[in-house]
Design a protein around this motif. Structure first.
Motif, mmCIF file in Angstrom:
data_model
loop_
_atom_site.group_PDB
_atom_site.id
_atom_site.type_symbol
_atom_site.label_atom_id
_atom_site.label_comp_id
_atom_site.label_asym_id
_atom_site.label_seq_id
_atom_site.Cartn_x
_atom_site.Cartn_y
_atom_site.Cartn_z
ATOM 1 N N LEU B 39 7.661 20.768 20.285
ATOM 2 C CA LEU B 39 7.017 22.079 20.133
ATOM 3 C C LEU B 39 7.397 22.709 18.800
ATOM 4 O O LEU B 39 8.464 22.402 18.237
ATOM 5 C CB LEU B 39 7.463 23.012 21.265
ATOM 6 N N LEU B 109 -0.849 27.779 26.065
ATOM 7 C CA LEU B 109 0.330 26.922 25.934
ATOM 8 C C LEU B 109 1.589 27.751 26.191
ATOM 9 O O LEU B 109 2.499 27.320 26.898
ATOM 10 C CB LEU B 109 0.363 26.293 24.539
ATOM 11 N N LEU B 113 4.191 27.076 29.234
ATOM 12 C CA LEU B 113 5.640 26.904 29.045
ATOM 13 C C LEU B 113 6.404 27.879 29.930
ATOM 14 O O LEU B 113 7.387 27.527 30.596
ATOM 15 C CB LEU B 113 6.010 27.152 27.577
ATOM 16 N N ARG B 349 2.897 16.808 32.390
ATOM 17 C CA ARG B 349 3.190 17.869 31.413
ATOM 18 C C ARG B 349 2.399 17.636 30.123
ATOM 19 O O ARG B 349 1.849 18.563 29.529
ATOM 20 C CB ARG B 349 4.683 17.924 31.125
ATOM 21 N N TRP B 353 -0.115 20.372 28.494
ATOM 22 C CA TRP B 353 0.061 20.899 27.137
ATOM 23 C C TRP B 353 -1.152 20.574 26.278
ATOM 24 O O TRP B 353 -1.569 21.352 25.434
ATOM 25 C CB TRP B 353 1.336 20.306 26.510
ATOM 26 N N ARG B 357 -3.816 23.551 24.598
ATOM 27 C CA ARG B 357 -3.965 23.760 23.156
ATOM 28 C C ARG B 357 -5.403 24.095 22.771
ATOM 29 O O ARG B 357 -5.682 24.388 21.617
ATOM 30 C CB ARG B 357 -3.482 22.520 22.405
#
Lengths: 366, 712
Positions: B39, B109, B113, B349, B353, B357
């Motif tokens: 990240l 995103l 998280l 995951r 992710w 995005r």
């Protein structure tokens, strides 16, 4: 009518008359405080015996005169209503049968500590605890003193408030030994309702330690008793799971017929048909898993596939009901909790696969 | 692996050439750290902060909140989270607590998280802290900055002071769950929550169920249908919980995620001021879809977080439980199970992710993230149960809690089945709509040029109407079209005479009326390919002098296909007939017309021409009643000055005779418009009666007479 049909019929009637009303009470698990009455009614119905009548004992669940199919059929019926109550009666009947096999006088409540928890040892150890890796099993020393390489075992037990006696399979000088402790209170602790499922059945934590116990069977007899006991335990759990799955599918189908979406009953929607079809096929497959085969490996194989099918049938049925299935009102979530405990406790699928594999390898080698 | 072997392996590593050692990252790092290292730095820091917060504040509360969901102090946790900035991290400083560098990255995103870290400790507590963002999403993505400023900023400020001011999102109804999250099912959904127009606003009546955080939210974004209309009228209302008539009903007893309540909300004639309508009237369907598209990714992250907690519980159990003289974790079967779980978790995951995005959110990616995340997380949890055996069923060991919690993720925000349908709809919506078109007019060749891929989705639920030429799905969708238009100013007298006895009057500008001639080349629509020429008059209802009431009275509307004719005449009352209509275009101009009758030409601009976006409102008469139809389009139209436009009446015919009668023969167009990438949605019209009369849906009357067929 033969005894097999009779006990299934009795179990069905008992479930409808005695167990189903318990579930009408508030809460997902029903009126747990009324469970002692259920045990008493089960004795009256002849599903389990209290040791006072030898003929009744032979015809009760897992009785000597009752075949495997009959006992499993009865447990399917009980599982269709409440797997927790079914498990309590199953545990009671297994202990009674073991006492009968070693000619112990009847007792209200007996806990059987079987070294298949928290994880089941490999097939070689189940065959001979002195084999390599035999440290899976609690050990007995001389004058009735037990020790365990692990923290504790969990055992399902009936009749919550009665005084307990303990029958435990341990490793002795001659291989397997079955020991009997008349006053094991210090070694047994009751686990409360803060657990996933089968809450109508008492769960005990048995901690082998310094315990006064007598050897009641040893050598080949103890080994045979252990294998028979585990096989019956697993078959019975599979039967309870099959019953749970059957009831789940029926409930989901009933829901799908009445619940409308997009202008029609959801039972007509392709996605729901797929779920229901899969669930019904799995539930039927689970229910047809049983045979008059009491071998340990056969039981492992049947339990493995039967409960995998049953668990899938239940979770698919819950999915049919969507958000309502997730809420306690429809009791589908109880079935999910129960079937998951049946699937993973007292020998997890990982253990069962290894036992089946060991048997296959042994057959090929020989 | 024995220590000797490990030493040997390390020695071999050291013998590698220096460059080879650089290429091998042998630093001992957990997968969580490895994922975090991918990240950007602000998000790395954010992820670590959230993890620390969850361990510090959620872990001590998780078991109690699960066992006794009504008996623990959830407001205490909410206040703590508010003060820590967890509830306002989506809003940048100085209003919120989100770091500028953090919020430079896609908001979804950041949300994924955040929610994964919270749910990795407890799914229920994570939902309690996360459902607020779902509730305020319609405000954020509704596009109305004024509303966002009026309602969100005060709530954020209050929350920052440690007084949580939360939002909840109310969409599900007792008889409409998956129905309202699925385009096809929505057509016949049994919606009970209704909004009735009252002086100063709206009155809401009905019930919503399974509303996460409905018990602690101060404000609820509620989807409700307008009185007397169907789901296509869905509109989003922001309801203040203090309003009379608003009540929190039953608290559901759930299998898992018990720390966050799912409640019933009851609306008993709750007054909602007009300024609390979020987005446009009848725009709720698109808003709900957009909200779900944005929220499904984070729902996948919730599942992954919960599965992570199952993995952590299993690992911890395997490390402390000794069987056969060794900790469980040293048994090969246990290692296999742990590896399976890690693989599933990492793949899920990565998928989430990846989906997060996309900005703006993509429905298909959200569906993949949610579906795959929820299902793989369920598998992780069942694997943890198998690994732990009897220990798994005990509440204190947390695996069973994770299993119960994660099961919900296959149900809420669209069941696994609904997300699959959404995925296919979002990915192939144009193809699906074209299939409808082919079924309607098999002879039509459907072009493949790209049009608005969002058109189908934004059209909302669809119904099918029977016409003499076959069934027509409404609204009609125009995926790909060109349009050319000229405006001609003519004397008002003949036009007024033409409209005398009608419910409309021409709008006079400097004493003249305006004729609008428009030709469409529809290349790809849900009623097939066809051309259309419209002769319209700028007019307004006789009793309505407002500028907003101005539209085009459609005087003549020849088309090229029978289906277009029948649909137009029977559904809207458009004066259509079938005749050939020409269309051609080249680098210099766009030309269209009726052969042997009239010709329209608009020269292309040689430099970037100004463009305008304008609503298209038409007036027609159907059964003696005035019908107003608003064509929904956002396509920009190029403006061309009058000197570069031509209208030539080349012969006699129904259209040219009319234009001559109205005096258009001798006049140069005032201006022209054209677009070669025109998309639009043509819904059913509204019957418009005189002042004070009730608006009526044309379709409802016609449906009663003709019967309605749901889209299969």
């Amino acid at each position: 009518m033969n005894p097999s049909d009779d006990v299934v019929r009795v179990a069905r009637a008992f479930a409808a008359r005695t167990v189903a009303p318990l579930l009408q009470a508030a809460g997902s698990d029903g009126a747990l405080e009324r469970l002692p009455l259920v045990a008493r009614d089960a004795v009256a119905a002849g599903l389990i015996a209290d040791g006072r009548d030898a003929q009744a004992e032979a015809l009760a669940l897992w009785g000597a005169d009752l075949g495997i199919l009959a006992s499993c059929g009865a447990l399917v019926e009980l599982g269709a209503t409440c797997a927790g109550v079914g498990m309590a009666l199953h545990a009671h009947a297994l202990a009674a049968r073991l006492r009968l096999d070693v000619s112990l006088p009847p007792a209200t409540t007996t806990v059987v500590a079987c070294p298949i928890s928290p994880r089941c040892p490999p097939a070689s150890v189940l065959d001979d605890p002195r084999a390599e890796g035999g440290s899976w099993v609690p050990q007995s020393y001389g004058a009735g003193e037990l020790s365990s390489p692990f923290e504790a075992v969990w055992a399902f037990a009936p009749a919550p408030d009665a005084p307990f006696e303990l029958l435990a399979f341990v490793r002795g000088a001659r291989g397997w030994e079955l020991v009997h402790a008349a006053r094991p209170d210090a070694s047994i602790e009751t686990v409360g309702a803060a657990r996933l499922g089968l809450r109508a059945c008492r769960l005990l934590r048995v901690t082998p330690g310094r315990l006064e116990a007598n050897v009641v069977a040893a050598g080949d007899l103890a080994r045979r008793l252990l294998h028979d006991h585990i096989a019956r335990l697993w078959l019975g759990m599979a039967a309870l799971g099959a019953g749970t799955a059957r009831a789940a599918v029926q409930a989901a189908a009933g829901y799908a017929v009445h619940r409308r979406q997009g202008g029609s009953a959801i039972a007509r929607h392709a996605a729901v048909e797929e779920l229901l079809g899969e669930a019904a096929a799995r539930a039927a497959s689970a229910e047809q898993s049983f045979a008059e085969d009491g071998s340990l490996v056969g039981a492992a194989r049947r339990r493995l596939t039967c409960l995998a099918d049953a668990a899938l049938a239940v979770t698919q049925s819950l999915q049919v009901m969507g958000g309502n299935g997730y809420m306690e009102d429809y009791r589908m979530e109880k079935r999910l909790r129960d079937v998951e405990v049946l699937r993973t406790s007292q020998g997890s699928p990982v253990d069962l696969r290894r036992i089946v594999a060991a048997s296959l390898v042994a057959a090929v080698t020989s | 692996v024995s220590p000797t072997t490990i030493d040997g392996m390390h020695s071999a590593e050291r013998r590698l050439l220096p460059f080879a050692r650089i290429l091998r990252d042998q630093r001992p790092r957990g997968l969580w750290e490895l994922d975090t290292s991918t990240l950007p730095r602000p998000l790395q820091r954010y992820r670590r902060e959230l993890r620390a917060f969850a361990e510090r504040e959620l872990a001590p509360r998780r078991l109690r909140a699960d066992v006794d969901p009504d008996g623990w102090d959830k407001m205490d946790l909410l206040r703590t989270a508010a003060r820590a900035g967890v509830l306002t991290g989506w809003m940048p400083r100085p209003i919120g607590t989100g770091g500028a560098w953090t919020l430079r990255h896609p908001l979804l995103l950041v949300a994924a998280l955040r929610i994964e870290e919270l749910c990795a400790v407890c799914g229920g507590l994570g939902l309690l802290l996360g459902a607020n963002e779902l509730g305020l999403l319609p405000l954020l993505i509704g596009g109305d900055l004024t509303a966002a400023a009026r309602f969100l900023v005060p709530a954020v400020r209050k929350t920052k002071r440690g007084e949580p001011s939360l939002f909840a999102f109310a969409i599900t109804e007792p008889d409409a769950g998956s129905d309202v999250q699925d385009t096809q099912g929505a057509t016949s959904a049994r919606i009970v929550t209704r909004a009735k127009r009252v002086p100063g606003g709206w009155s809401l009546r009905g019930r919503k169920c399974f509303i996460s955080n409905g018990d602690v939210a101060d404000q609820v974004t509620v989807m409700a249908a307008l009185e007397g209309e169907g789901l296509e009228s869905w509109t989003c209302f922001l309801v203040d919980k203090g309003r009379p008539g608003f009540a929190v009903g039953r608290h559901e007893k759930k299998l898992g995620q018990r720390a966050a309540a799912a409640v019933e909300l009851v609306f008993d004639d709750v007054f909602v001021p007009a300024d609390r309508v979020i987005g446009p009237l009848r725009g709720g369907w698109a808003l709900a879809r957009a909200t779900l598209d944005a929220s499904r990714g984070p729902v996948g992250a919730i599942a992954v977080g919960i599965a992570r907690s199952a993995f952590d519980a299993a690992l911890e159990y395997a490390q402390r439980t000794v069987v056969a003289g060794r900790p469980l974790v040293e048994h090969d079967d246990v290692k296999m199970a742990l590896a399976d779980m890690l693989m599933e978790l990492t793949a899920a995951r990565a998928c989430i992710w990846h989906a997060a995005r996309f900005f703006p959110p993509r429905g298909e990616m959200a569906a993949i993230a949610k579906g795959f995340g929820a299902e793989s997380s369920w598998r992780v949890c069942t694997r943890a149960m198998e690994l732990m055996g009897d220990g798994a069923m005990l509440h204190a060991n947390r695996a069973e809690k994770a299993l119960r919690d994660v099961r919900l993720n296959q149900i809420y925000e669209g069941t696994d089945q609904i997300t699959r349908l959404a995925l296919v709809e979002a990915q192939w919506e144009r193809s699906l709509a074209r299939a409808d078109a082919r079924a309607a007019s098999p002879e039509v060749t459907v072009m493949t040029e790209s049009a608005s891929t969002r058109l189908y989705q934004s059209a909302g639920p669809r119904t099918t109407r029977r016409t003499a030429a076959g069934p027509v799905d409404l609204p009609i969708l125009y995926f790909d079209a060109s349009v050319v238009n000229v405006a001609v100013r003519v004397p008002i007298g003949p036009v007024a005479e033409l409209l005398s006895g009608r419910e409309v009057v021409p709008v006079a500008v400097r004493g003249k009326a305006t004729l609008v001639l428009t030709v469409f080349e529809y290349r790809d629509t849900t009623v097939g390919r066809y051309n259309e020429l419209s002769v319209g008059i700028v007019a307004r209802p006789r009793w309505d002098t407002r500028l907003a009431a101005t539209g085009i009275w459609v005087q003549q509307l020849p088309v090229t296909t029978e289906l277009a004719r029948a649909a137009g005449r029977e559904i809207w009352g458009y004066p259509k007939w079938v005749t050939p209509i020409e269309w051609s275009q080249d680098a210099r101009a766009i030309r269209a017309g009726l052969p042997g009758e009239l010709h329209i030409e608009v020269a292309r601009s040689t430099w970037p021409a100004p463009t305008i976006r304008m609503p298209m409102t038409t007036y027609t008469e159907l059964g003696g009643k005035l019908v107003k139809t608003v064509l929904r389009t956002r396509s920009p139209l190029h403006v061309v000055r009058g000197a570069r436009t031509w209208l030539v009446l080349a012969g006699s015919g129904q259209v040219s005779d009319l234009l001559q009668r109205l005096g258009a023969e001798r006049v140069r167009p005032a201006f022209g418009l054209y677009s070669e990438r025109f998309t639009s949605i043509l819904p059913e019209g509204d019957l418009v009666a005189g002042p004070g009369a009730r608006r009526t849906d044309v379709g409802s009357e016609q449906r009663a007479a003709a019967g309605e067929v749901s889209v299969p």
